[in-house]
Enzyme design. Structure first.
Site, PDB file in Angstrom:
ATOM      1  N   LYS A  29       0.803  -1.224   0.000  1.00  0.00           N
ATOM      2  CA  LYS A  29       0.000   0.000   0.000  1.00  0.00           C
ATOM      3  C   LYS A  29       0.836   1.276   0.000  1.00  0.00           C
ATOM      4  CE  LYS A  29      -4.470  -1.504   1.726  1.00  0.00           C
ATOM      5  NZ  LYS A  29      -4.253  -2.924   2.099  1.00  0.00           N
ATOM      6  N   GLU A  60     -10.738   7.152   4.029  1.00  0.00           N
ATOM      7  CA  GLU A  60     -11.379   6.271   4.989  1.00  0.00           C
ATOM      8  C   GLU A  60     -10.455   5.078   5.205  1.00  0.00           C
ATOM      9  OE1 GLU A  60     -11.957   6.241   1.787  1.00  0.00           O
ATOM     10  OE2 GLU A  60     -11.558   4.115   1.375  1.00  0.00           O
ATOM     11  N   SER A 115       1.786  -9.775  -0.901  1.00  0.00           N
ATOM     12  CA  SER A 115       1.447  -8.353  -0.776  1.00  0.00           C
ATOM     13  C   SER A 115       1.800  -7.737   0.576  1.00  0.00           C
ATOM     14  CB  SER A 115      -0.040  -8.159  -1.062  1.00  0.00           C
ATOM     15  OG  SER A 115      -0.832  -8.990  -0.226  1.00  0.00           O
TER      16      SER A 115
HETATM   17  C1  LIG Z   1      -5.108  -4.010   1.685  1.00  0.00           C
HETATM   18  C2  LIG Z   1      -4.373  -5.250   1.405  1.00  0.00           C
HETATM   19  C3  LIG Z   1      -4.742  -6.114   0.340  1.00  0.00           C
HETATM   20  C4  LIG Z   1      -5.973  -5.904  -0.497  1.00  0.00           C
HETATM   21  O1  LIG Z   1      -5.967  -4.743  -1.287  1.00  0.00           O
HETATM   22  P1  LIG Z   1      -5.746  -4.790  -2.860  1.00  0.00           P
HETATM   23  O2  LIG Z   1      -6.073  -3.421  -3.295  1.00  0.00           O
HETATM   24  O3  LIG Z   1      -6.661  -5.819  -3.426  1.00  0.00           O
HETATM   25  O4  LIG Z   1      -4.324  -5.143  -3.093  1.00  0.00           O
HETATM   26  C5  LIG Z   1      -3.965  -7.219   0.089  1.00  0.00           C
HETATM   27  N1  LIG Z   1      -2.873  -7.500   0.833  1.00  0.00           N
HETATM   28  C6  LIG Z   1      -2.493  -6.716   1.860  1.00  0.00           C
HETATM   29  C7  LIG Z   1      -1.288  -7.089   2.645  1.00  0.00           C
HETATM   30  C8  LIG Z   1      -3.223  -5.570   2.182  1.00  0.00           C
HETATM   31  O5  LIG Z   1      -2.841  -4.784   3.209  1.00  0.00           O
END
Ligand SMILES: *Cc1c(COP(=O)(O)O)cnc(C)c1O
Length: 407
Positions: free
Chosen positions: A95, A117, A384
């Protein structure tokens, strides 16, 4: 259509095929047009691109590495599994990539404040971090229910100097937080910028957030070639709003020989309120100012959604995903809570990497996929985020089953 057209979408009005656009009252449409114009000018500026690149390198720690998960591959049998390590970024997830882009844009536009938000608080923390670094004020709207549930992230945002605005209307969760943040934004769109947390919302946000996240895939392409001499055969990423997925996929959309999978949460079951499998069970509609696949009732109201991974429980999905599904470029699959928790512990114990519960959905699907493929094929997974934020919850709910706490 030719694949070269895939990367240039959306069109001028922000449509990916029939999805996207701007579904807002006229006064907000005007604001979106202004942001689009400013973003289009700034994205061309080499000064902006250089500054962002420098922040990625020296602040986030990019490029994040690619890791060949040899032990997991051996244990699974089948295709080789690789991870793009977005979990190693500053603040622990992907993010920060788009939050830095959005706050840098806000600064270039002369804004004093970014607002947004947050549900579980992950977007709020990443935005508060970027705002602290770049010297902008930051207001985060959060439902009272979520404030109680996500105490550590509330504290993090406050330590970082952000204002956490409690939202007391309705169910006091994410939907109400979006409504109030939007209301606050409309009251003063001149000194503030709304910083959306995924590839969702009205144009230009799905395009802009995609552009900022695409660094993940462009890096990975280069790294994978250096490491193996070739390209991955399969890509896998989890899909909430879809930003980490589109971030990895964009650099590979034109390679028709590469198969791409987005993984959604099927939670406890496919009953309404027990999952967030928007692509699998959704229908076309409008939410938060854009058109896409949605989980909705007969009147078009968003249905309640659920996943063990709070970053995945959104009733909509980025419009580019809806388009890529319809043209058959990406396949969307589902993973249950139980499968994600299994993968959370498996990756922790086999590779020494504690993944975010969101990412564990991608890991789980990749392991299933690997087992069905020959050993000379490869799968690149977007990891992610890291799982530090999830350990208390996982321990309380599943600790006994996995030997973390005594019976
Ligand atoms: C917020 C988040 C997601 C989901 O958000 P996307 O916009 O679909 O990427 C996925 N993995 C992590 C670690 C997150 O913090």
């Amino acid at each position: 259509m030719s694949t070269a057209e895939l990367v240039n979408i959306p069109n001028k009005e922000g449509y990916f095929g029939e999805y996207g656009g701007v579904f807002l009252p006229p006064e907000l449409q005007k604001i979106m047009e202004e942001i689009t114009a400013e973003y289009n000018a700034i994205r061309e500026s080499s000064e902006f691109q250089q500054e962002l690149k420098s922040l990625y390198q020296h602040y986030v720690g990019r490029p994040s590495p690619i890791f060949f998960a040899e032990s997991l591959t051996k244990k699974t049998g089948g295709a080789k599994i690789y991870f793009k390590r977005e979990d190693l970024n500053h603040t622990g997830a992907h993010k920060i990539n788009h939050c830095l882009g959005e706050v840098l844009l806000a600064k270039k536009m002369g804004k004093k404040k970014v607002i947004a938000e947050t549900g579980a608080g992950q977007h709020g923390v990443a935005l508060a971090t970027a705002a602290a670094l770049l010297g902008l004020e930051c207001d985060i709207y959060m439902g009272e229910v979520d404030i109680k549930k996500e105490h550590p992230n509330v504290i993090r945002m406050k330590i970082l100097g952000a204002k956490v605005v409690p939202v007391q209307s309705g169910l006091k969760t994410l939907k109400e937080a979006v409504d109030e943040a939007f209301t606050a934004y409309v009251q003063d769109p001149v000194t503030q910028l709304y910083a959306i947390g995924s590839v969702v919302g009205p144009h230009p946000f799905p395009m802009m957030v995609r552009d900022f996240q695409s660094v993940v895939g462009y890096e990975a392409r280069e790294q994978f070639r250096e490491m193996t001499g070739g390209k991955p055969d399969h890509l896998v990423a989890c899909v909430g709003g879809g930003s980490n997925a589109i971030g990895l996929f964009t650099a590979f959309l034109e390679d028709e020989d590469i198969k791409i999978y987005g993984v959604e949460p099927s939670g406890l079951s496919f009953k309404p309120g027990e999952h967030a499998a928007t692509m699998t069970l959704g229908t076309t509609g409008v939410i938060h100012g854009f058109k896409s696949y949605l989980l909705q009732d007969e009147e078009g109201n968003p249905l309640p959604v659920y996943s063990v991974a709070s970053g995945l429980d959104y009733p909509g999905v980025g419009p580019e995903h809806s388009y890529l599904k319809d043209i058959g470029r990406i396949k969307y699959e589902t993973i249950t809570d139980k499968e994600a928790i299994d993968a959370f512990f498996e990756l922790s114990r086999v590779e020494g990497i504690i993944p975010a519960l969101e990412s564990a959905h991608a890991v789980s699907y990749a392991v299933k996929l690997a087992a069905s493929l020959p050993a000379d094929e490869s799968i690149l997974v977007n990891l992610s985020g890291r799982g530090d934020k999830d350990i208390d919850y996982v321990t309380a709910k599943y600790g006994k089953d996995y030997g973390v706490i005594d019976q």
